[in-house]
Every structure is written in C-alpha cells, then in structure tokens.
Scaffold this motif. Structure first.
Motif, PDB file in Angstrom:
ATOM      1  N   ALA A   1       9.860 -26.119  25.457  1.00 56.52           N
ATOM      2  CA  ALA A   1       8.752 -25.545  24.693  1.00 56.52           C
ATOM      3  C   ALA A   1       9.207 -24.396  23.789  1.00 56.52           C
ATOM      4  O   ALA A   1       8.667 -24.221  22.700  1.00 56.52           O
ATOM      5  CB  ALA A   1       7.656 -25.058  25.640  1.00 56.52           C
ATOM      6  N   VAL A   2      10.180 -23.621  24.222  1.00 56.18           N
ATOM      7  CA  VAL A   2      10.652 -22.501  23.400  1.00 56.18           C
ATOM      8  C   VAL A   2      11.839 -22.896  22.529  1.00 56.18           C
ATOM      9  O   VAL A   2      12.420 -22.058  21.859  1.00 56.18           O
ATOM     10  CB  VAL A   2      11.019 -21.268  24.268  1.00 56.18           C
ATOM     11  N   GLY A   3      12.209 -24.176  22.548  1.00 60.03           N
ATOM     12  CA  GLY A   3      13.271 -24.667  21.688  1.00 60.03           C
ATOM     13  C   GLY A   3      14.675 -24.374  22.182  1.00 60.03           C
ATOM     14  O   GLY A   3      15.622 -24.348  21.393  1.00 60.03           O
ATOM     15  N   ALA A   4      14.818 -24.156  23.484  1.00 63.59           N
ATOM     16  CA  ALA A   4      16.136 -23.825  24.036  1.00 63.59           C
ATOM     17  C   ALA A   4      16.959 -25.061  24.394  1.00 63.59           C
ATOM     18  O   ALA A   4      18.105 -24.931  24.795  1.00 63.59           O
ATOM     19  CB  ALA A   4      15.969 -22.947  25.276  1.00 63.59           C
ATOM     20  N   VAL A   5      16.378 -26.249  24.250  1.00 59.58           N
ATOM     21  CA  VAL A   5      17.105 -27.473  24.573  1.00 59.58           C
ATOM     22  C   VAL A   5      17.432 -28.202  23.271  1.00 59.58           C
ATOM     23  O   VAL A   5      16.550 -28.479  22.469  1.00 59.58           O
ATOM     24  CB  VAL A   5      16.263 -28.397  25.489  1.00 59.58           C
ATOM     25  N   ASP A   6      18.702 -28.478  23.074  1.00 59.75           N
ATOM     26  CA  ASP A   6      19.135 -29.242  21.913  1.00 59.75           C
ATOM     27  C   ASP A   6      19.264 -30.699  22.347  1.00 59.75           C
ATOM     28  O   ASP A   6      20.261 -31.098  22.954  1.00 59.75           O
ATOM     29  CB  ASP A   6      20.472 -28.712  21.399  1.00 59.75           C
ATOM     30  N   TRP A   7      18.235 -31.501  22.066  1.00 60.11           N
ATOM     31  CA  TRP A   7      18.185 -32.879  22.545  1.00 60.11           C
ATOM     32  C   TRP A   7      19.215 -33.782  21.889  1.00 60.11           C
ATOM     33  O   TRP A   7      19.445 -34.897  22.336  1.00 60.11           O
ATOM     34  CB  TRP A   7      16.780 -33.452  22.365  1.00 60.11           C
ATOM     35  N   THR A   8      19.881 -33.298  20.831  1.00 60.59           N
ATOM     36  CA  THR A   8      20.909 -34.129  20.197  1.00 60.59           C
ATOM     37  C   THR A   8      22.199 -34.157  21.011  1.00 60.59           C
ATOM     38  O   THR A   8      23.040 -35.019  20.794  1.00 60.59           O
ATOM     39  CB  THR A   8      21.235 -33.621  18.776  1.00 60.59           C
ATOM     40  N   VAL A   9      22.377 -33.216  21.936  1.00 60.27           N
ATOM     41  CA  VAL A   9      23.589 -33.177  22.740  1.00 60.27           C
ATOM     42  C   VAL A   9      23.350 -33.506  24.204  1.00 60.27           C
ATOM     43  O   VAL A   9      24.275 -33.507  24.998  1.00 60.27           O
ATOM     44  CB  VAL A   9      24.306 -31.807  22.629  1.00 60.27           C
ATOM     45  N   VAL A  10      22.111 -33.775  24.576  1.00 59.29           N
ATOM     46  CA  VAL A  10      21.805 -34.098  25.967  1.00 59.29           C
ATOM     47  C   VAL A  10      22.055 -35.574  26.200  1.00 59.29           C
ATOM     48  O   VAL A  10      21.540 -36.432  25.485  1.00 59.29           O
ATOM     49  CB  VAL A  10      20.334 -33.744  26.306  1.00 59.29           C
TER      50      VAL A  10
END
Length: 92
Positions: free
Chosen positions: A75-84
C-alpha cells in the motif's frame, strides 16, 4: 515498530523483554534453520524467544503479521513487484 499494534499486549508481572529483540531472534532462528539453543546471546535467552514464538503461533499473532505486513508494504509502495519472483522449487 510497524508491527507493534499487532502483537499481543504484554502480560502482567515481570518486565517484558524488548519485543524488537525477540522478533529479531525469532526471524534469525527461522531464517538460519538453527536450533533454538543456538540463538546468539544478543537476542536474549533462547527459552524466552522460543516461548514467545510458540505463544504467538498458538494465538494467531504470526498469522496477523503475515497478512498485514505485505499488504501494508504494498500500500505504501515499498514492494517492487518487477523483482519479486517465487519459484516453487526454492520454497520450503
């Protein structure tokens, strides 16, 4: 601490060991696969850390943490889904 509101309230009696220290000790043990007795002293007594882990597992605290932390981080944008990437061959 981000997870403080999700933890069970401290019990009456003895002063409570620093929760951050206990959580770090639990995470260290789980991530290394070491025995509880091999927990480094900097995390406190291994019995305390183990008992807190056991109690939090039984009362659902870990379930709440594992549901809340990724959701809030996203929600706060701390996850970079392009590298998960989760590969089932690496998940134990």
């Amino acid at each position: 601490m981000l997870i403080e509101p999700l933890l069970a309230p401290p019990r009456m009696g003895r002063p409570v060991r620093d929760r951050r220290q206990v959580v770090n000790g639990i995470l260290w043990t789980l991530s290394t696969g070491a025995a509880w007795r091999d927990l480094p002293e900097r995390y406190g007594p291994w019995k305390t850390v183990y008992e807190r882990f056991r109690r939090w597992s039984a009362d659902g605290t870990w379930d709440r943490l594992l549901a809340h932390v990724p959701q809030r981080s996203d929600a706060v944008g701390a996850v970079d889904w392009t590298v998960v990437c989760v590969d089932s061959t690496a998940v134990r």
